[in-house]
Design a protein around this motif. Structure first.
Motif, PDB file in Angstrom:
ATOM      1  N   VAL A 186       0.845  -1.192   0.000  1.00 53.21           N
ATOM      2  CA  VAL A 186       0.000   0.000   0.000  1.00 53.21           C
ATOM      3  C   VAL A 186       0.882   1.244   0.000  1.00 53.21           C
ATOM      4  N   GLY A 187       1.926   1.233   0.795  1.00 47.46           N
ATOM      5  CA  GLY A 187       2.850   2.363   0.838  1.00 47.46           C
ATOM      6  C   GLY A 187       3.553   2.585  -0.491  1.00 47.46           C
ATOM      7  N   ARG A 188       3.912   1.510  -1.167  1.00 46.00           N
ATOM      8  CA  ARG A 188       4.558   1.621  -2.488  1.00 46.00           C
ATOM      9  C   ARG A 188       3.612   2.277  -3.489  1.00 46.00           C
ATOM     10  N   ALA A 189       2.355   1.865  -3.485  1.00 42.52           N
ATOM     11  CA  ALA A 189       1.371   2.467  -4.395  1.00 42.52           C
ATOM     12  C   ALA A 189       1.192   3.954  -4.074  1.00 42.52           C
ATOM     13  N   HIS A 190       1.120   4.288  -2.790  1.00 42.89           N
ATOM     14  CA  HIS A 190       0.958   5.685  -2.383  1.00 42.89           C
ATOM     15  C   HIS A 190       2.139   6.518  -2.870  1.00 42.89           C
ATOM     16  N   LYS A 191       3.343   6.002  -2.702  1.00 47.43           N
ATOM     17  CA  LYS A 191       4.523   6.764  -3.133  1.00 47.43           C
ATOM     18  C   LYS A 191       4.520   6.982  -4.642  1.00 47.43           C
ATOM     19  N   GLU A 192       4.126   5.974  -5.400  1.00 43.61           N
ATOM     20  CA  GLU A 192       4.078   6.127  -6.854  1.00 43.61           C
ATOM     21  C   GLU A 192       3.078   7.208  -7.268  1.00 43.61           C
ATOM     22  N   LEU A 193       1.982   7.313  -6.550  1.00 39.80           N
ATOM     23  CA  LEU A 193       0.946   8.291  -6.889  1.00 39.80           C
ATOM     24  C   LEU A 193       1.229   9.683  -6.333  1.00 39.80           C
ATOM     25  N   PHE A 194       1.806   9.750  -5.134  1.00 43.43           N
ATOM     26  CA  PHE A 194       1.914  11.028  -4.426  1.00 43.43           C
ATOM     27  C   PHE A 194       3.329  11.363  -3.960  1.00 43.43           C
ATOM     28  N   GLY A 195       4.320  10.614  -4.396  1.00 38.83           N
ATOM     29  CA  GLY A 195       5.694  10.813  -3.925  1.00 38.83           C
ATOM     30  C   GLY A 195       6.246  12.200  -4.155  1.00 38.83           C
ATOM     31  N   GLU A 196       5.877  12.826  -5.259  1.00 40.07           N
ATOM     32  CA  GLU A 196       6.340  14.185  -5.541  1.00 40.07           C
ATOM     33  C   GLU A 196       5.517  15.232  -4.791  1.00 40.07           C
TER      34      GLU A 196
END
Length: 135
Positions: free
Chosen positions: A89-99
């Protein structure tokens, strides 16, 4: 003052349970209610990662209908049925909102209405009514 704007989606529970997918307040705050990977009445993803991407996609689509994009997101909440899914879940979040880096919470819950769901997400966004750009 602008009126409260409400956005509906095709979620099967909105009308029977009496809620909106998203609400924009006159002050520019936009609240997107619990989004899951249910699309067209069916769970559309199998893995926690895929469910997270799909659930955030539902929420981001509601923002798009209000003329906002992911860059307007200021807070996310992720509710997980299992602690074992934190990394996916954290990996998906970072891909979407990391920037963008919104403030965020990840909360372990006892489950969801449909037991095949493992994640539900919420989004808060902000529309700057003054037109100022912030970084």
């Amino acid at each position: 003052m602008a009126p409260i704007q409400r956005i509906a989606s095709d979620a099967p529970w909105e009308e029977p349970f009496g809620y909106s997918r998203a609400v924009e307040l006159p002050n520019g705050l936009v609240l997107v209610g619990g989004c899951t990977s249910v699309v067209d009445g069916e769970v559309a993803a199998d893995t926690p990662y895929q469910q997270t991407v799909t659930a955030f996609g539902v929420g981001l689509d509601a923002l798009k209908r209000l003329g906002l994009g992911a860059e307007s997101v200021v807070r996310t909440r992720m509710f997980l049925a299992h602690a074992r899914d934190v990394e996916e879940v954290g990996r998906a979040h970072k891909e979407l909102f990391g920037e963008i880096k919104p403030v965020s919470s990840m909360i372990i819950v006892s489950g969801f209405a449909d037991p095949s769901l493992v994640v539900e997400v919420e989004i808060e966004a902000y529309r700057d009514r003054q037109g100022a750009q912030r970084s």
